[in-house]
Design a protein around this motif. Sequence first.
Motif, PDB file in Angstrom:
ATOM      1  N   VAL A  13      -5.251  24.169  -3.227  1.00  0.00           N
ATOM      2  CA  VAL A  13      -4.861  22.861  -3.746  1.00  0.00           C
ATOM      3  C   VAL A  13      -5.845  21.803  -3.283  1.00  0.00           C
ATOM      4  CG1 VAL A  13      -3.113  21.047  -3.623  1.00  0.00           C
ATOM      5  CG2 VAL A  13      -2.419  23.410  -4.019  1.00  0.00           C
ATOM      6  N   ARG A  14      -6.213  21.828  -2.027  1.00  0.00           N
ATOM      7  CA  ARG A  14      -7.193  20.843  -1.520  1.00  0.00           C
ATOM      8  C   ARG A  14      -8.526  20.989  -2.233  1.00  0.00           C
ATOM      9  NH1 ARG A  14      -6.675  19.427   4.812  1.00  0.00           N
ATOM     10  NH2 ARG A  14      -4.445  19.002   4.813  1.00  0.00           N
ATOM     11  N   GLU A  16      -9.031  22.069  -5.292  1.00  0.00           N
ATOM     12  CA  GLU A  16      -8.901  21.548  -6.653  1.00  0.00           C
ATOM     13  C   GLU A  16      -8.829  20.016  -6.669  1.00  0.00           C
ATOM     14  OE1 GLU A  16      -9.108  23.133  -9.595  1.00  0.00           O
ATOM     15  OE2 GLU A  16      -9.585  24.930  -8.431  1.00  0.00           O
ATOM     16  N   VAL A  17      -8.116  19.441  -5.712  1.00  0.00           N
ATOM     17  CA  VAL A  17      -8.015  17.977  -5.646  1.00  0.00           C
ATOM     18  C   VAL A  17      -9.373  17.360  -5.349  1.00  0.00           C
ATOM     19  CG1 VAL A  17      -7.018  16.066  -4.331  1.00  0.00           C
ATOM     20  CG2 VAL A  17      -5.568  17.942  -5.077  1.00  0.00           C
ATOM     21  N   ALA A  18     -10.205  18.063  -4.568  1.00  0.00           N
ATOM     22  CA  ALA A  18     -11.544  17.549  -4.259  1.00  0.00           C
ATOM     23  C   ALA A  18     -12.407  17.487  -5.510  1.00  0.00           C
ATOM     24  CB  ALA A  18     -12.207  18.421  -3.195  1.00  0.00           C
ATOM     25  N   LYS A  19     -12.107  18.295  -6.531  1.00  0.00           N
ATOM     26  CA  LYS A  19     -12.894  18.305  -7.768  1.00  0.00           C
ATOM     27  C   LYS A  19     -12.517  17.174  -8.716  1.00  0.00           C
ATOM     28  CE  LYS A  19     -13.208  23.346  -7.804  1.00  0.00           C
ATOM     29  NZ  LYS A  19     -12.820  24.554  -8.568  1.00  0.00           N
ATOM     30  N   VAL A  20     -11.386  16.537  -8.493  1.00  0.00           N
ATOM     31  CA  VAL A  20     -10.906  15.492  -9.389  1.00  0.00           C
ATOM     32  C   VAL A  20     -11.812  14.270  -9.289  1.00  0.00           C
ATOM     33  CG1 VAL A  20      -9.001  13.906  -9.880  1.00  0.00           C
ATOM     34  CG2 VAL A  20      -8.522  16.276  -9.242  1.00  0.00           C
ATOM     35  N   TRP A  22     -11.791  10.537  -9.718  1.00  0.00           N
ATOM     36  CA  TRP A  22     -10.842   9.443  -9.811  1.00  0.00           C
ATOM     37  C   TRP A  22     -11.502   8.235 -10.458  1.00  0.00           C
ATOM     38  CZ3 TRP A  22      -6.068  10.856  -8.955  1.00  0.00           C
ATOM     39  CH2 TRP A  22      -5.835  11.949  -8.134  1.00  0.00           C
TER      40      TRP A  22
END
Length: 64
Positions: A13-14, A16-20, A22
């Motif tokens: 999850v971390r 994948e969130v790093a790939k977002v 913003w």
Amino acid sequence: MAKTNPLQFVQQVRGEVAKVVWPTRREVVLTTIMVFIMAALTATFFSLVDLGIRTGLAAVLTAF
């Protein structure tokens, strides 16, 4: 279906969130303003259409 342990899940999850990517503050503000403008234009359009239909219907009903 493969099971993952909770530690691997959190790591994934971390990752994948790093790939977002913003949006910037400026992008959020401009998009919000555009949404409000479009909502106001849409409300105005449908109000005018409603007024036209109501006026036309009233004219037809009073003619008979």
